[in-house]
Design a protein around this motif. Sequence first.
Motif, PDB file in Angstrom:
ATOM      1  N   SER A  24      12.631  38.114 -39.890  1.00  0.00           N
ATOM      2  CA  SER A  24      11.936  37.300 -40.513  1.00  0.00           C
ATOM      3  C   SER A  24      11.648  36.081 -39.792  1.00  0.00           C
ATOM      4  O   SER A  24      12.780  35.315 -39.262  1.00  0.00           O
ATOM      5  CB  SER A  24      12.320  36.794 -41.921  1.00  0.00           C
ATOM      6  OG  SER A  24      11.814  35.765 -42.494  1.00  0.00           O
ATOM      7  N   VAL A  25      10.124  35.375 -39.585  1.00  0.00           N
ATOM      8  CA  VAL A  25      10.193  34.435 -38.537  1.00  0.00           C
ATOM      9  C   VAL A  25       9.646  33.003 -39.367  1.00  0.00           C
ATOM     10  O   VAL A  25       8.550  33.187 -40.310  1.00  0.00           O
ATOM     11  CB  VAL A  25       9.401  34.559 -37.412  1.00  0.00           C
ATOM     12  CG1 VAL A  25      10.231  35.322 -36.490  1.00  0.00           C
ATOM     13  CG2 VAL A  25       8.131  34.855 -37.576  1.00  0.00           C
ATOM     14  N   SER A  26      10.145  31.819 -39.215  1.00  0.00           N
ATOM     15  CA  SER A  26       9.293  30.733 -39.770  1.00  0.00           C
ATOM     16  C   SER A  26       8.760  29.656 -38.896  1.00  0.00           C
ATOM     17  O   SER A  26       8.253  28.871 -38.926  1.00  0.00           O
ATOM     18  CB  SER A  26      10.130  30.008 -41.040  1.00  0.00           C
ATOM     19  OG  SER A  26      11.501  29.857 -40.414  1.00  0.00           O
ATOM     20  N   TYR A  27       9.070  30.186 -37.323  1.00  0.00           N
ATOM     21  CA  TYR A  27       8.683  29.462 -36.361  1.00  0.00           C
ATOM     22  C   TYR A  27       8.551  30.619 -35.185  1.00  0.00           C
ATOM     23  O   TYR A  27       9.190  31.624 -35.211  1.00  0.00           O
ATOM     24  CB  TYR A  27       9.540  28.360 -36.025  1.00  0.00           C
ATOM     25  CG  TYR A  27      10.935  28.613 -35.619  1.00  0.00           C
ATOM     26  CD1 TYR A  27      11.156  28.859 -34.193  1.00  0.00           C
ATOM     27  CD2 TYR A  27      11.770  28.618 -36.607  1.00  0.00           C
ATOM     28  CE1 TYR A  27      12.431  29.227 -33.800  1.00  0.00           C
ATOM     29  CE2 TYR A  27      13.273  29.012 -35.955  1.00  0.00           C
ATOM     30  CZ  TYR A  27      13.276  29.199 -34.763  1.00  0.00           C
ATOM     31  OH  TYR A  27      14.519  29.799 -34.242  1.00  0.00           O
ATOM     32  N   GLN A  28       7.708  30.078 -34.327  1.00  0.00           N
ATOM     33  CA  GLN A  28       7.075  31.308 -33.300  1.00  0.00           C
ATOM     34  C   GLN A  28       7.680  30.597 -32.196  1.00  0.00           C
ATOM     35  O   GLN A  28       7.381  29.296 -31.594  1.00  0.00           O
ATOM     36  CB  GLN A  28       5.859  31.381 -33.461  1.00  0.00           C
ATOM     37  CG  GLN A  28       5.417  32.700 -33.888  1.00  0.00           C
ATOM     38  CD  GLN A  28       6.127  33.994 -33.382  1.00  0.00           C
ATOM     39  OE1 GLN A  28       7.139  34.056 -33.368  1.00  0.00           O
ATOM     40  NE2 GLN A  28       5.587  34.628 -32.334  1.00  0.00           N
ATOM     41  N   SER A  29       8.620  31.285 -31.068  1.00  0.00           N
ATOM     42  CA  SER A  29       8.936  30.643 -29.769  1.00  0.00           C
ATOM     43  C   SER A  29       8.284  31.416 -28.779  1.00  0.00           C
ATOM     44  O   SER A  29       8.057  32.602 -29.023  1.00  0.00           O
ATOM     45  CB  SER A  29      10.639  30.992 -29.773  1.00  0.00           C
ATOM     46  OG  SER A  29      11.221  30.305 -30.670  1.00  0.00           O
ATOM     47  N   TYR A  30       7.949  30.634 -28.027  1.00  0.00           N
ATOM     48  CA  TYR A  30       7.049  31.053 -26.670  1.00  0.00           C
ATOM     49  C   TYR A  30       7.784  30.643 -25.444  1.00  0.00           C
ATOM     50  O   TYR A  30       8.026  29.549 -25.604  1.00  0.00           O
ATOM     51  CB  TYR A  30       5.753  30.851 -26.814  1.00  0.00           C
ATOM     52  CG  TYR A  30       4.863  30.974 -28.093  1.00  0.00           C
ATOM     53  CD1 TYR A  30       4.395  32.204 -28.429  1.00  0.00           C
ATOM     54  CD2 TYR A  30       4.582  29.957 -28.922  1.00  0.00           C
ATOM     55  CE1 TYR A  30       3.836  32.500 -29.618  1.00  0.00           C
ATOM     56  CE2 TYR A  30       3.714  30.103 -30.133  1.00  0.00           C
ATOM     57  CZ  TYR A  30       3.435  31.391 -30.285  1.00  0.00           C
ATOM     58  OH  TYR A  30       2.849  31.503 -31.602  1.00  0.00           O
ATOM     59  N   VAL A  31       7.565  31.039 -24.300  1.00  0.00           N
ATOM     60  CA  VAL A  31       7.710  30.399 -22.938  1.00  0.00           C
ATOM     61  C   VAL A  31       6.171  30.227 -22.635  1.00  0.00           C
ATOM     62  O   VAL A  31       5.306  31.161 -22.387  1.00  0.00           O
ATOM     63  CB  VAL A  31       8.382  31.275 -21.954  1.00  0.00           C
ATOM     64  CG1 VAL A  31       8.671  30.672 -20.846  1.00  0.00           C
ATOM     65  CG2 VAL A  31       9.819  31.528 -22.695  1.00  0.00           C
ATOM     66  N   VAL A  32       5.965  28.947 -22.319  1.00  0.00           N
ATOM     67  CA  VAL A  32       4.495  28.494 -21.886  1.00  0.00           C
ATOM     68  C   VAL A  32       4.868  28.371 -20.382  1.00  0.00           C
ATOM     69  O   VAL A  32       5.678  27.618 -19.851  1.00  0.00           O
ATOM     70  CB  VAL A  32       4.067  27.276 -22.480  1.00  0.00           C
ATOM     71  CG1 VAL A  32       2.887  26.686 -21.846  1.00  0.00           C
ATOM     72  CG2 VAL A  32       3.811  27.329 -23.979  1.00  0.00           C
ATOM     73  N   VAL A  33       3.895  28.931 -19.452  1.00  0.00           N
ATOM     74  CA  VAL A  33       3.870  29.073 -17.869  1.00  0.00           C
ATOM     75  C   VAL A  33       2.885  28.191 -17.646  1.00  0.00           C
ATOM     76  O   VAL A  33       1.485  28.318 -17.822  1.00  0.00           O
ATOM     77  CB  VAL A  33       3.781  30.360 -17.518  1.00  0.00           C
ATOM     78  CG1 VAL A  33       3.973  30.701 -16.196  1.00  0.00           C
ATOM     79  CG2 VAL A  33       5.045  31.193 -18.279  1.00  0.00           C
ATOM     80  N   ARG A  34       2.998  27.289 -16.550  1.00  0.00           N
ATOM     81  CA  ARG A  34       1.874  26.693 -15.779  1.00  0.00           C
ATOM     82  C   ARG A  34       2.025  26.922 -14.376  1.00  0.00           C
ATOM     83  O   ARG A  34       3.069  27.098 -13.793  1.00  0.00           O
ATOM     84  CB  ARG A  34       2.315  25.055 -16.103  1.00  0.00           C
ATOM     85  CG  ARG A  34       1.348  24.431 -15.278  1.00  0.00           C
ATOM     86  CD  ARG A  34       1.548  22.738 -15.487  1.00  0.00           C
ATOM     87  NE  ARG A  34       0.851  21.998 -14.698  1.00  0.00           N
ATOM     88  CZ  ARG A  34       1.114  21.544 -13.518  1.00  0.00           C
ATOM     89  NH1 ARG A  34       2.153  21.838 -12.924  1.00  0.00           N
ATOM     90  NH2 ARG A  34       0.307  20.920 -12.737  1.00  0.00           N
ATOM     91  N   VAL A  35       0.927  27.340 -13.798  1.00  0.00           N
ATOM     92  CA  VAL A  35       0.994  27.703 -12.487  1.00  0.00           C
ATOM     93  C   VAL A  35       0.153  26.853 -11.740  1.00  0.00           C
ATOM     94  O   VAL A  35      -1.384  26.507 -12.215  1.00  0.00           O
ATOM     95  CB  VAL A  35       0.290  29.275 -12.067  1.00  0.00           C
ATOM     96  CG1 VAL A  35      -0.120  29.466 -10.684  1.00  0.00           C
ATOM     97  CG2 VAL A  35       1.300  30.262 -12.608  1.00  0.00           C
ATOM     98  N   ALA A  36       0.613  26.105 -10.816  1.00  0.00           N
ATOM     99  CA  ALA A  36      -0.273  25.205  -9.878  1.00  0.00           C
ATOM    100  C   ALA A  36      -0.700  25.580  -8.708  1.00  0.00           C
ATOM    101  O   ALA A  36       0.120  26.289  -7.848  1.00  0.00           O
ATOM    102  CB  ALA A  36       0.543  23.575  -9.960  1.00  0.00           C
ATOM    103  N   LEU A  37      -1.976  25.501  -8.137  1.00  0.00           N
ATOM    104  CA  LEU A  37      -2.682  25.816  -7.011  1.00  0.00           C
ATOM    105  C   LEU A  37      -2.843  24.784  -5.956  1.00  0.00           C
ATOM    106  O   LEU A  37      -2.807  23.605  -6.672  1.00  0.00           O
ATOM    107  CB  LEU A  37      -3.910  26.600  -7.376  1.00  0.00           C
ATOM    108  CG  LEU A  37      -3.880  27.441  -8.454  1.00  0.00           C
ATOM    109  CD1 LEU A  37      -5.490  28.381  -8.217  1.00  0.00           C
ATOM    110  CD2 LEU A  37      -2.902  28.837  -7.744  1.00  0.00           C
ATOM    111  N   SER A  38      -2.750  25.049  -4.759  1.00  0.00           N
ATOM    112  CA  SER A  38      -2.620  24.023  -3.810  1.00  0.00           C
ATOM    113  C   SER A  38      -3.998  23.332  -3.700  1.00  0.00           C
ATOM    114  O   SER A  38      -4.147  22.120  -3.174  1.00  0.00           O
ATOM    115  CB  SER A  38      -2.545  24.606  -2.358  1.00  0.00           C
ATOM    116  OG  SER A  38      -3.370  25.656  -2.261  1.00  0.00           O
ATOM    117  N   ASP A  39      -5.131  23.846  -4.427  1.00  0.00           N
ATOM    118  CA  ASP A  39      -6.563  23.173  -4.435  1.00  0.00           C
ATOM    119  C   ASP A  39      -6.555  22.218  -5.741  1.00  0.00           C
ATOM    120  O   ASP A  39      -7.439  21.460  -6.029  1.00  0.00           O
ATOM    121  CB  ASP A  39      -7.622  24.158  -4.515  1.00  0.00           C
ATOM    122  CG  ASP A  39      -7.601  24.865  -5.857  1.00  0.00           C
ATOM    123  OD1 ASP A  39      -6.674  24.488  -6.849  1.00  0.00           O
ATOM    124  OD2 ASP A  39      -8.516  25.562  -6.150  1.00  0.00           O
ATOM    125  N   GLY A  40      -5.443  21.924  -6.489  1.00  0.00           N
ATOM    126  CA  GLY A  40      -5.072  21.046  -7.482  1.00  0.00           C
ATOM    127  C   GLY A  40      -5.405  21.492  -9.046  1.00  0.00           C
ATOM    128  O   GLY A  40      -5.424  20.871  -9.809  1.00  0.00           O
TER     129      GLY A  40
END
Length: 368
Positions: A24-40
């Motif tokens: 049973s959940v009352s909050y949701q846990s995620y892993v948020v991923v950010r990918v940065a490229l060399s073009d900014g």
Amino acid sequence: MIEAIETTIVDCPTTRAHKLSNTSVSYQSYVVVRVALSDGTEGWGEAATLGGPRWAEESVEAIKANIDTYLAPALIGAEVLSFEANALRMRAAATRNSAARAAVEAAMIDAAGHSLSLPAYAFLGGKVRDEVEVLWALASGDADQEIDEARDKLQTRQHRRFKIKLGFHTPARDMARLARIVEALPGAVIVVDINQGWSEATAIRYLPALSEMGVALIEQPLKPGALAATARVARRSPIPVMVDEAAFSAAEIVQNGIAGAGSVYSLKLVKSGGLFALKRAAGVANAFGMELYGGCLLESSIGAAAHLAVFATLPELEWGCEHFGPRILRRDLAATGLQFSDYKLRIPTGPGMGVRPDMDVLRDVARP
Ligand code: MUC
Ligand code: MG
């Protein structure tokens, strides 16, 4: 070129408790991923879990550790457009870990889309639909609350298909609750998800009653390993059986297909391990004659948009989707989230996944 990959664990409160047979959940846990490229440019992805490592074996803690330690180093310096080569690099660096790999791939595709001003679905074959019907799940376990909630969704034209979670009370109590809900919602399409909570005998015992109520679909009644027993249930069921937790990999879809353990397959990024793999999973299920259902793990708009990018390109998606996740979060993770209207979710058409995170919300829900 991929310059950086960063991960953040977030814990997002939900509007009410969401109950499954085993959690049973009352909050949701995620892993948020950010990918940065060399073009900014940058891209975002999300790995969803449900109740820690319970719905599947990956927890947010494990996902973050495995991305930071194994997946990110395998990708830094790689060309972002080398999607298949990057997927191979991830497979070589980490076995299974499908939620982690899918989130990183989603962030890479989002980044590539922003870099080239293309929507993500363009990389996946282009879209064949502009919107997808979206179901709502009733899972508080309290029939009165569930009926009120469903009536509100119907009156406001948000949802007209409902998934009822079973398997957390005794079967008799669950069935009485279900009967009350079905009676109160004439005309609504009803799906039941048992999340492995029943035995073969229980399923056989209650199939006639489910059929009499007009239930449209029975999801994952037995444990994933019970292939022969599930096939026997499916054979005598007048209602289609949907394969969810029983098939993560393409090989598992094949095993279920050969056994005849279901005639509908629930598509999820956390099971397939990437957007390209999800599209291939749809093809494998299709080849066994299974219909397709766009499953979820209560993703925010970030994770839901990654699913929609794939769903948009599938020739068949008979059962629509259940990406109601953004609506069950007190605060969605996206600044400009997904567009829901008239029982449907629109396929975003902006660059990448077409949604961007709300940095204030991300900061507020990040685990310290
Ligand atoms: C499942 O087992 O389908 C996520 C939302 C929901 O209602 O069910 C779960 C996952
Ligand atoms: Mg399910």
